[in-house]
Design a protein around this motif. Structure first.
Motif, PDB file in Angstrom:
ATOM      1  N   VAL A   1       0.835  -1.204   0.000  1.00 10.85           N
ATOM      2  CA  VAL A   1       0.000   0.000   0.000  1.00 10.85           C
ATOM      3  C   VAL A   1       0.871   1.256   0.000  1.00 10.85           C
ATOM      4  CG1 VAL A   1      -1.662   1.335   1.355  1.00 10.85           C
ATOM      5  CG2 VAL A   1      -1.972  -1.133   1.081  1.00 10.85           C
ATOM      6  N   ASP A   2       1.910   1.256   0.821  1.00 15.85           N
ATOM      7  CA  ASP A   2       2.817   2.402   0.857  1.00 15.85           C
ATOM      8  C   ASP A   2       3.532   2.599  -0.472  1.00 15.85           C
ATOM      9  OD1 ASP A   2       2.113   2.979   3.444  1.00 15.85           O
ATOM     10  OD2 ASP A   2       3.886   2.049   4.356  1.00 15.85           O
ATOM     11  N   HIS A   3       3.857   1.485  -1.125  1.00 14.65           N
ATOM     12  CA  HIS A   3       4.502   1.572  -2.442  1.00 14.65           C
ATOM     13  C   HIS A   3       3.571   2.251  -3.446  1.00 14.65           C
ATOM     14  CE1 HIS A   3       6.706   0.398  -6.052  1.00 14.65           C
ATOM     15  NE2 HIS A   3       5.600  -0.174  -6.508  1.00 14.65           N
ATOM     16  N   LEU A   4       2.294   1.868  -3.434  1.00 18.11           N
ATOM     17  CA  LEU A   4       1.333   2.516  -4.322  1.00 18.11           C
ATOM     18  C   LEU A   4       1.216   4.006  -4.000  1.00 18.11           C
ATOM     19  CD1 LEU A   4      -1.561  -0.122  -4.444  1.00 18.11           C
ATOM     20  CD2 LEU A   4       0.170   0.315  -6.200  1.00 18.11           C
ATOM     21  N   ALA A   5       1.175   4.323  -2.706  1.00 21.10           N
ATOM     22  CA  ALA A   5       1.060   5.730  -2.299  1.00 21.10           C
ATOM     23  C   ALA A   5       2.292   6.525  -2.729  1.00 21.10           C
ATOM     24  CB  ALA A   5       0.868   5.808  -0.786  1.00 21.10           C
ATOM     25  N   ASP A   6       3.462   5.945  -2.568  1.00 24.65           N
ATOM     26  CA  ASP A   6       4.704   6.636  -2.932  1.00 24.65           C
ATOM     27  C   ASP A   6       4.769   6.933  -4.422  1.00 24.65           C
ATOM     28  OD1 ASP A   6       5.501   6.558  -0.306  1.00 24.65           O
ATOM     29  OD2 ASP A   6       6.823   4.827  -0.547  1.00 24.65           O
ATOM     30  N   HIS A   7       4.092   6.097  -5.223  1.00 28.67           N
ATOM     31  CA  HIS A   7       4.093   6.278  -6.677  1.00 28.67           C
ATOM     32  C   HIS A   7       2.846   7.008  -7.177  1.00 28.67           C
ATOM     33  CE1 HIS A   7       7.384   3.426  -6.358  1.00 28.67           C
ATOM     34  NE2 HIS A   7       7.697   3.685  -7.602  1.00 28.67           N
ATOM     35  N   GLY A   8       2.096   7.587  -6.248  1.00 32.57           N
ATOM     36  CA  GLY A   8       0.912   8.347  -6.628  1.00 32.57           C
ATOM     37  C   GLY A   8      -0.202   7.499  -7.192  1.00 32.57           C
ATOM     38  N   ALA A   9      -0.197   6.199  -6.888  1.00 35.32           N
ATOM     39  CA  ALA A   9      -1.189   5.290  -7.471  1.00 35.32           C
ATOM     40  C   ALA A   9      -2.340   4.991  -6.523  1.00 35.32           C
ATOM     41  CB  ALA A   9      -0.507   3.982  -7.881  1.00 35.32           C
ATOM     42  N   LEU A  10      -2.169   5.250  -5.220  1.00 40.35           N
ATOM     43  CA  LEU A  10      -3.245   4.974  -4.275  1.00 40.35           C
ATOM     44  C   LEU A  10      -4.400   5.943  -4.519  1.00 40.35           C
ATOM     45  CD1 LEU A  10      -3.878   3.108  -1.866  1.00 40.35           C
ATOM     46  CD2 LEU A  10      -3.029   4.918  -0.358  1.00 40.35           C
ATOM     47  N   ARG A  11      -5.619   5.432  -4.446  1.00 36.65           N
ATOM     48  CA  ARG A  11      -6.795   6.229  -4.738  1.00 36.65           C
ATOM     49  C   ARG A  11      -6.800   7.547  -3.959  1.00 36.65           C
ATOM     50  NH1 ARG A  11     -10.474   3.126  -2.756  1.00 36.65           N
ATOM     51  NH2 ARG A  11     -11.084   4.467  -1.032  1.00 36.65           N
ATOM     52  N   THR A  12      -7.154   8.618  -4.608  1.00 42.12           N
ATOM     53  CA  THR A  12      -7.183   9.935  -3.984  1.00 42.12           C
ATOM     54  C   THR A  12      -8.073   9.933  -2.745  1.00 42.12           C
ATOM     55  OG1 THR A  12      -6.865  11.003  -6.133  1.00 42.12           O
ATOM     56  CG2 THR A  12      -7.693  12.378  -4.340  1.00 42.12           C
ATOM     57  N   GLY A  13      -7.525  10.408  -1.643  1.00 47.66           N
ATOM     58  CA  GLY A  13      -8.270  10.474  -0.401  1.00 47.66           C
ATOM     59  C   GLY A  13      -8.262   9.205   0.417  1.00 47.66           C
ATOM     60  N   ALA A  14      -7.648   8.146  -0.097  1.00 44.65           N
ATOM     61  CA  ALA A  14      -7.622   6.871   0.623  1.00 44.65           C
ATOM     62  C   ALA A  14      -6.699   6.968   1.833  1.00 44.65           C
ATOM     63  CB  ALA A  14      -7.167   5.746  -0.292  1.00 44.65           C
ATOM     64  N   ASP A  15      -7.150   6.446   2.957  1.00 43.04           N
ATOM     65  CA  ASP A  15      -6.340   6.371   4.166  1.00 43.04           C
ATOM     66  C   ASP A  15      -5.480   5.108   4.076  1.00 43.04           C
ATOM     67  OD1 ASP A  15      -5.242   6.163   6.667  1.00 43.04           O
ATOM     68  OD2 ASP A  15      -7.149   5.891   7.722  1.00 43.04           O
ATOM     69  N   PRO A  16      -4.137   5.236   4.080  1.00 35.96           N
ATOM     70  CA  PRO A  16      -3.280   4.045   3.944  1.00 35.96           C
ATOM     71  C   PRO A  16      -3.542   2.978   5.003  1.00 35.96           C
ATOM     72  CG  PRO A  16      -1.996   6.023   3.581  1.00 35.96           C
ATOM     73  CD  PRO A  16      -3.348   6.478   4.075  1.00 35.96           C
ATOM     74  N   VAL A  17      -3.885   3.408   6.233  1.00 38.69           N
ATOM     75  CA  VAL A  17      -4.147   2.425   7.288  1.00 38.69           C
ATOM     76  C   VAL A  17      -5.430   1.657   6.976  1.00 38.69           C
ATOM     77  CG1 VAL A  17      -4.673   2.102   9.727  1.00 38.69           C
ATOM     78  CG2 VAL A  17      -2.932   3.771   9.033  1.00 38.69           C
ATOM     79  N   HIS A  18      -6.469   2.368   6.584  1.00 38.08           N
ATOM     80  CA  HIS A  18      -7.741   1.715   6.233  1.00 38.08           C
ATOM     81  C   HIS A  18      -7.560   0.827   5.004  1.00 38.08           C
ATOM     82  CE1 HIS A  18     -11.833   1.386   4.545  1.00 38.08           C
ATOM     83  NE2 HIS A  18     -12.218   1.431   5.807  1.00 38.08           N
ATOM     84  N   ALA A  19      -6.808   1.314   4.030  1.00 38.89           N
ATOM     85  CA  ALA A  19      -6.559   0.529   2.819  1.00 38.89           C
ATOM     86  C   ALA A  19      -5.792  -0.746   3.150  1.00 38.89           C
ATOM     87  CB  ALA A  19      -5.779   1.364   1.806  1.00 38.89           C
ATOM     88  N   THR A  20      -4.842  -0.634   4.074  1.00 37.82           N
ATOM     89  CA  THR A  20      -4.089  -1.814   4.495  1.00 37.82           C
ATOM     90  C   THR A  20      -4.994  -2.827   5.171  1.00 37.82           C
ATOM     91  OG1 THR A  20      -2.035  -0.557   4.782  1.00 37.82           O
ATOM     92  CG2 THR A  20      -2.217  -2.639   5.977  1.00 37.82           C
ATOM     93  N   ASP A  21      -5.879  -2.343   6.057  1.00 41.37           N
ATOM     94  CA  ASP A  21      -6.810  -3.247   6.734  1.00 41.37           C
ATOM     95  C   ASP A  21      -7.682  -3.998   5.732  1.00 41.37           C
ATOM     96  OD1 ASP A  21      -5.861  -2.429   9.185  1.00 41.37           O
ATOM     97  OD2 ASP A  21      -7.461  -0.976   9.534  1.00 41.37           O
ATOM     98  N   ALA A  22      -8.198  -3.262   4.743  1.00 43.06           N
ATOM     99  CA  ALA A  22      -9.077  -3.882   3.747  1.00 43.06           C
ATOM    100  C   ALA A  22      -8.320  -4.895   2.905  1.00 43.06           C
ATOM    101  CB  ALA A  22      -9.690  -2.799   2.862  1.00 43.06           C
ATOM    102  N   CYS A  23      -7.128  -4.534   2.484  1.00 45.15           N
ATOM    103  CA  CYS A  23      -6.292  -5.423   1.655  1.00 45.15           C
ATOM    104  C   CYS A  23      -5.892  -6.665   2.448  1.00 45.15           C
ATOM    105  CB  CYS A  23      -5.067  -4.645   1.187  1.00 45.15           C
ATOM    106  SG  CYS A  23      -4.035  -5.511  -0.009  1.00 45.15           S
ATOM    107  N   TRP A  24      -5.573  -6.467   3.705  1.00 39.97           N
ATOM    108  CA  TRP A  24      -5.201  -7.576   4.595  1.00 39.97           C
ATOM    109  C   TRP A  24      -6.360  -8.556   4.736  1.00 39.97           C
ATOM    110  CZ3 TRP A  24      -5.602  -7.529  10.508  1.00 39.97           C
ATOM    111  CH2 TRP A  24      -4.856  -8.559  11.073  1.00 39.97           C
ATOM    112  N   ALA A  25      -7.572  -8.033   4.877  1.00 41.60           N
ATOM    113  CA  ALA A  25      -8.750  -8.889   5.006  1.00 41.60           C
ATOM    114  C   ALA A  25      -9.035  -9.653   3.717  1.00 41.60           C
ATOM    115  CB  ALA A  25      -9.968  -8.053   5.406  1.00 41.60           C
TER     116      ALA A  25
END
Length: 210
Positions: free
Chosen positions: A152-176
């Motif tokens: 998730v952090d890699h996507l965020a660092d490359h500007g690929a994480l969805r605009t406004g997405a919380d990395p912690v919440h995104a990690t929780d969802a991806c983990w699940a």
């Protein structure tokens, strides 16, 4: 200091190779006994006898049964016993090197699929193995979450994480979404093949992350 006449110089490389062969033989023996006879029957003594070493060697190498379980888990997770971190392996490097976010997600889904195909049978056995099995599975979940957060952090660092997405919440969802239990439910209970699972997971991750 020169070596003593008549004595061979210490060969650390040969000693390390022998130790690695012993470690591999012990882990393989434990895995075979675990599948054939169950966790309780796969005692340190039984493992040692099957591997052709002493029980003392097993204890010195792994520190006990929980250490042996963790070693088997790590080797199964990686697919081999090479001393290479998961994030430094070929599949992980391909994910990081991909030039398109969608391709990164597809390759990541493929990595998850490959790992689950290896570890799901072992996870099922360890879930029935009492405290030692539970401890290793819990550690595995913690390590998996770290890996998901790195993605998730890699996507965020490359500007690929969805605009406004919380990395912690995104990690929780991806983990699940990437649990072994969910993989087993879809591929074992629902009868999906690996390709169907990977397509589904890539779609879910894309909707969640991109």
């Amino acid at each position: 200091m020169p070596s003593t006449p008549g004595r061979k110089p210490y060969d650390s490389t040969r000693r390390a190779a022998a130790a690695r062969r012993t470690r591999t033989a012990v882990v393989r023996a434990f895995g075979e006994l675990l599948v054939a006879d169950g966790f309780k029957a796969a005692t340190i003594r039984a493992v040692a006898d099957r591997a052709g070493v002493s029980a003392e060697t097993v204890y010195k190498t792994f520190g006990g049964k929980e250490g042996l379980v963790k070693a088997l888990w790590d080797i199964t997770l990686a697919g081999d016993d090479e001393p290479v971190a998961m994030l430094d392996r070929k599949q992980a490097r391909e994910v990081l090197a991909a030039d398109e976010p969608a391709k990164k997600v597809w390759l990541f889904a493929g990595t998850v699929r490959a790992i689950h195909q290896r570890v799901t049978p072992l996870a099922t056995l360890l879930a029935q193995a009492g405290p030692e099995g539970a401890a290793v599975l819990a550690t595995g979940e913690q390590e998996r979450r770290v890996a998901v957060r790195a993605f998730v952090d890699h996507l965020a660092d490359h500007g690929a994480l969805r605009t406004g997405a919380d990395p912690v919440h995104a990690t929780d969802a991806c983990w699940a979404l990437t649990t072994t239990a969910l993989f087993a439910k879809l591929t074992v209970e629902a009868g999906w093949d690996g390709d169907a699972y990977q397509r589904w997971l890539a779609d879910m991750l894309t909707a969640t992350l991109l």
